[in-house]
Scaffold this active site. Structure first.
Site, PDB file in Angstrom:
ATOM      1  N   GLY A 142      78.284  65.815  62.822  1.00  0.00           N
ATOM      2  CA  GLY A 142      77.775  65.133  61.641  1.00  0.00           C
ATOM      3  C   GLY A 142      77.902  63.637  61.815  1.00  0.00           C
ATOM      4  N   LYS A 143      77.708  62.952  60.689  1.00  0.00           N
ATOM      5  CA  LYS A 143      77.725  61.498  60.728  1.00  0.00           C
ATOM      6  C   LYS A 143      78.862  60.976  59.871  1.00  0.00           C
ATOM      7  CE  LYS A 143      73.981  58.994  60.263  1.00  0.00           C
ATOM      8  NZ  LYS A 143      74.220  58.187  61.473  1.00  0.00           N
ATOM      9  N   GLY A 144      79.652  60.070  60.434  1.00  0.00           N
ATOM     10  CA  GLY A 144      80.652  59.387  59.591  1.00  0.00           C
ATOM     11  C   GLY A 144      79.935  58.188  58.985  1.00  0.00           C
ATOM     12  N   LYS A 145      80.708  57.231  58.467  1.00  0.00           N
ATOM     13  CA  LYS A 145      80.075  56.063  57.834  1.00  0.00           C
ATOM     14  C   LYS A 145      79.296  55.253  58.869  1.00  0.00           C
ATOM     15  CE  LYS A 145      83.397  54.260  55.302  1.00  0.00           C
ATOM     16  NZ  LYS A 145      83.903  54.957  54.143  1.00  0.00           N
ATOM     17  N   PHE A 146      79.925  55.009  60.015  1.00  0.00           N
ATOM     18  CA  PHE A 146      79.268  54.114  60.986  1.00  0.00           C
ATOM     19  C   PHE A 146      79.065  54.765  62.335  1.00  0.00           C
ATOM     20  CE2 PHE A 146      79.206  50.702  58.223  1.00  0.00           C
ATOM     21  CZ  PHE A 146      80.407  50.677  57.520  1.00  0.00           C
ATOM     22  N   GLY A 147      78.922  56.073  62.381  1.00  0.00           N
ATOM     23  CA  GLY A 147      78.737  56.620  63.724  1.00  0.00           C
ATOM     24  C   GLY A 147      78.518  58.108  63.667  1.00  0.00           C
TER      25      GLY A 147
ATOM     26  N   VAL B 152      79.641  62.039  65.071  1.00  0.00           N
ATOM     27  CA  VAL B 152      80.847  62.761  65.480  1.00  0.00           C
ATOM     28  C   VAL B 152      80.432  64.022  66.240  1.00  0.00           C
ATOM     29  CG1 VAL B 152      82.968  63.863  64.698  1.00  0.00           C
ATOM     30  CG2 VAL B 152      82.060  61.911  63.442  1.00  0.00           C
TER      31      VAL B 152
ATOM     32  N   LYS C 198      84.398  60.574  67.681  1.00  0.00           N
ATOM     33  CA  LYS C 198      83.581  59.736  66.796  1.00  0.00           C
ATOM     34  C   LYS C 198      83.070  58.560  67.623  1.00  0.00           C
ATOM     35  CE  LYS C 198      83.866  57.788  62.087  1.00  0.00           C
ATOM     36  NZ  LYS C 198      84.766  57.670  60.913  1.00  0.00           N
TER      37      LYS C 198
ATOM     38  N   ASP D  65      89.861  55.236  49.245  1.00  0.00           N
ATOM     39  CA  ASP D  65      88.508  55.799  49.323  1.00  0.00           C
ATOM     40  C   ASP D  65      88.553  57.325  49.254  1.00  0.00           C
ATOM     41  OD1 ASP D  65      85.666  55.438  51.608  1.00  0.00           O
ATOM     42  OD2 ASP D  65      85.800  55.734  49.435  1.00  0.00           O
TER      43      ASP D  65
ATOM     44  N   ASP E   2      89.086  59.386  57.499  1.00  0.00           N
ATOM     45  CA  ASP E   2      88.302  58.159  57.279  1.00  0.00           C
ATOM     46  C   ASP E   2      89.115  57.063  56.589  1.00  0.00           C
ATOM     47  OD1 ASP E   2      84.817  57.690  56.599  1.00  0.00           O
ATOM     48  OD2 ASP E   2      86.419  56.265  56.999  1.00  0.00           O
TER      49      ASP E   2
HETATM   50  C1  LIG Z   1      85.344  62.204  56.942  1.00  0.00           C
HETATM   51  C2  LIG Z   1      84.201  62.061  57.865  1.00  0.00           C
HETATM   52  O1  LIG Z   1      84.134  61.154  58.661  1.00  0.00           O
HETATM   53  N1  LIG Z   1      83.231  63.010  57.765  1.00  0.00           N
HETATM   54  C3  LIG Z   1      82.082  62.917  58.577  1.00  0.00           C
HETATM   55  C4  LIG Z   1      82.272  63.425  59.957  1.00  0.00           C
HETATM   56  C5  LIG Z   1      81.325  64.522  60.229  1.00  0.00           C
HETATM   57  C6  LIG Z   1      82.045  65.497  61.133  1.00  0.00           C
HETATM   58  N2  LIG Z   1      83.430  65.062  61.192  1.00  0.00           N
HETATM   59  C7  LIG Z   1      84.497  65.882  61.659  1.00  0.00           C
HETATM   60  C8  LIG Z   1      85.724  65.352  62.102  1.00  0.00           C
HETATM   61 CL1  LIG Z   1      85.981  63.638  62.118  1.00  0.00          CL
HETATM   62  C9  LIG Z   1      86.749  66.184  62.544  1.00  0.00           C
HETATM   63  N3  LIG Z   1      86.615  67.524  62.550  1.00  0.00           N
HETATM   64  C10 LIG Z   1      85.443  68.064  62.136  1.00  0.00           C
HETATM   65  N4  LIG Z   1      85.072  69.362  62.054  1.00  0.00           N
HETATM   66  C11 LIG Z   1      83.801  69.371  61.582  1.00  0.00           C
HETATM   67  C12 LIG Z   1      83.080  70.605  61.343  1.00  0.00           C
HETATM   68  C13 LIG Z   1      83.569  71.863  61.613  1.00  0.00           C
HETATM   69  N5  LIG Z   1      82.618  72.743  61.259  1.00  0.00           N
HETATM   70  C14 LIG Z   1      82.685  74.196  61.360  1.00  0.00           C
HETATM   71  N6  LIG Z   1      81.544  72.099  60.791  1.00  0.00           N
HETATM   72  C15 LIG Z   1      81.815  70.795  60.846  1.00  0.00           C
HETATM   73  C16 LIG Z   1      80.854  69.755  60.416  1.00  0.00           C
HETATM   74  N7  LIG Z   1      83.333  68.122  61.339  1.00  0.00           N
HETATM   75  C17 LIG Z   1      84.354  67.293  61.688  1.00  0.00           C
HETATM   76  C18 LIG Z   1      83.662  64.022  60.226  1.00  0.00           C
END
Ligand SMILES: CC(=O)NC[C@@H]1CCN(c2c(Cl)cnc3[nH]c(-c4cn(C)nc4C)nc23)C1
Length: 284
Positions: free
Chosen positions: A22-27, A29, A44, A139, A157
């Site tokens: 997925g996407k964090g605020k600035f990047g 992952v 990230k 936040d 975050d």
């Molecule tokens: C708080 C934040 O930065 N959120 C946005 C980022 C997107 C994925 N990030 C993850 C981060 Cl930073 C760490 N662990 C994760 N696990 C998952 C995930 C697991 N499943 C089954 N589906 C997902 C999606 N995602 C993460 C964080």
């Protein structure tokens, strides 16, 4: 040995890159596996030019400094290390096995008392740990929460965290829903801003939307400033009591974190055994 050796020098080549999480605020992952240890983590990736463009490199350095110094807490996402190449910066983060809280909340609509109270109690424990280290998160919202493999919450975050006491210097962006009156009124603020946000989060977990949500920013400001709080009858008496005790205009009147585990709403909804929320009995 530790999952990711703290002193080892890492580079992109140290990892097998898996799917984009997925996407964090600035990047972005990615799921990644450390080739040397087989350990799965979340990588990230942020473009340096993006950090400069958004003038957030200071915030970013603070995120690394704060999150690296946070040693073990089961409800705080670990930052194992970081490295950079010519154009990008990389954070080696703990992988949260069940993903993003806000997606689960949107899918479920809202949580029941048992699940919501467990989440709030875990988040209160993480905030208490941060406050003891003179760090305020600032936040707290579903978008910044992740869920671990065993269903435990992971605060993540720390881009907005600061050492107390602080008066905000960077203009805020994103949702105002979680801001307490003293930040909306740009007054000096301290760790009690996290108590207000915990109240907003409790409400949102149980109702499905934050308490002061309005289409226009100004209207939200006004409702926050006046603490124009309407708790629907669907919310239990005990939960409503905790929400009201946290959403106090005066910071010093907000319910203290370390009393949360003993609040009736938490006590009444605590499962007999830990991990029994999933219904199976497990040896710990
Ligand atoms: C708080 C934040 O930065 N959120 C946005 C980022 C997107 C994925 N990030 C993850 C981060 Cl930073 C760490 N662990 C994760 N696990 C998952 C995930 C697991 N499943 C089954 N589906 C997902 C999606 N995602 C993460 C964080």
């Amino acid at each position: 040995q530790p999952p990711v050796q703290a002193l080892r020098q890492y580079s992109l080549d140290s990892f097998e890159i898996g799917r984009k999480l997925g996407k964090g605020k600035f990047g972005k992952v990615y799921c990644a596996r450390d080739k040397a240890t087989g350990y799965v983590c979340a990588l990230k990736v942020m473009e340096k030019k993006e950090l400069i463009h958004f003038k957030v490199e200071k915030q970013f350095r603070r995120e690394i400094e704060i999150q690296s110094n946070l040693s073990r807490h089961p409800n705080i996402l670990r930052l194992y290390g970081h490295f950079h190449d010519s154009s990008r910066v990389f954070l080696i983060l703990e992988y949260a096995g069940q993903g993003e809280m806000f997606k689960v909340l949107r899918k479920k609509g809202r949580f029941g008392d048992v699940l919501a109270s467990q989440y709030i109690c875990q988040i209160a424990s993480a905030l208490s740990y941060l406050h003891k280290k003179h760090i305020i998160h600032r936040d707290l919202k579903p978008e910044n929460l992740l869920i671990g493999l065993d269903g435990e919450v992971k605060l993540s975050d720390f881009g907005w965290s600061v050492h107390t006491p602080s008066s905000r210097r960077t203009t805020m962006c994103g949702t105002l829903d979680y801001l307490p009156p003293e930040m909306v009124e740009a007054k000096d603020h301290d760790h009690k801003v996290d108590l207000w946000a915990l109240g907003v989060l409790t409400y949102e977990f149980l109702v499905g939307n934050p308490p002061f949500e309005e289409p226009a920013h100004k209207a939200t400001y006004k409702r926050i400033s006046k603490v124009d709080l309407k708790i629907p009858p669907s919310v239990s008496v005990e939960a409503a009591d905790l929400i009201r005790r946290l959403l106090q205009h005066q910071p010093e009147r907000r319910f203290p974190l370390d009393q949360i585990p003993d609040h009736p709403w938490i006590v009444k909804n605590r499962p007999l055994w830990p991990n029994s929320s999933s219904g199976e009995l497990r040896s710990n």
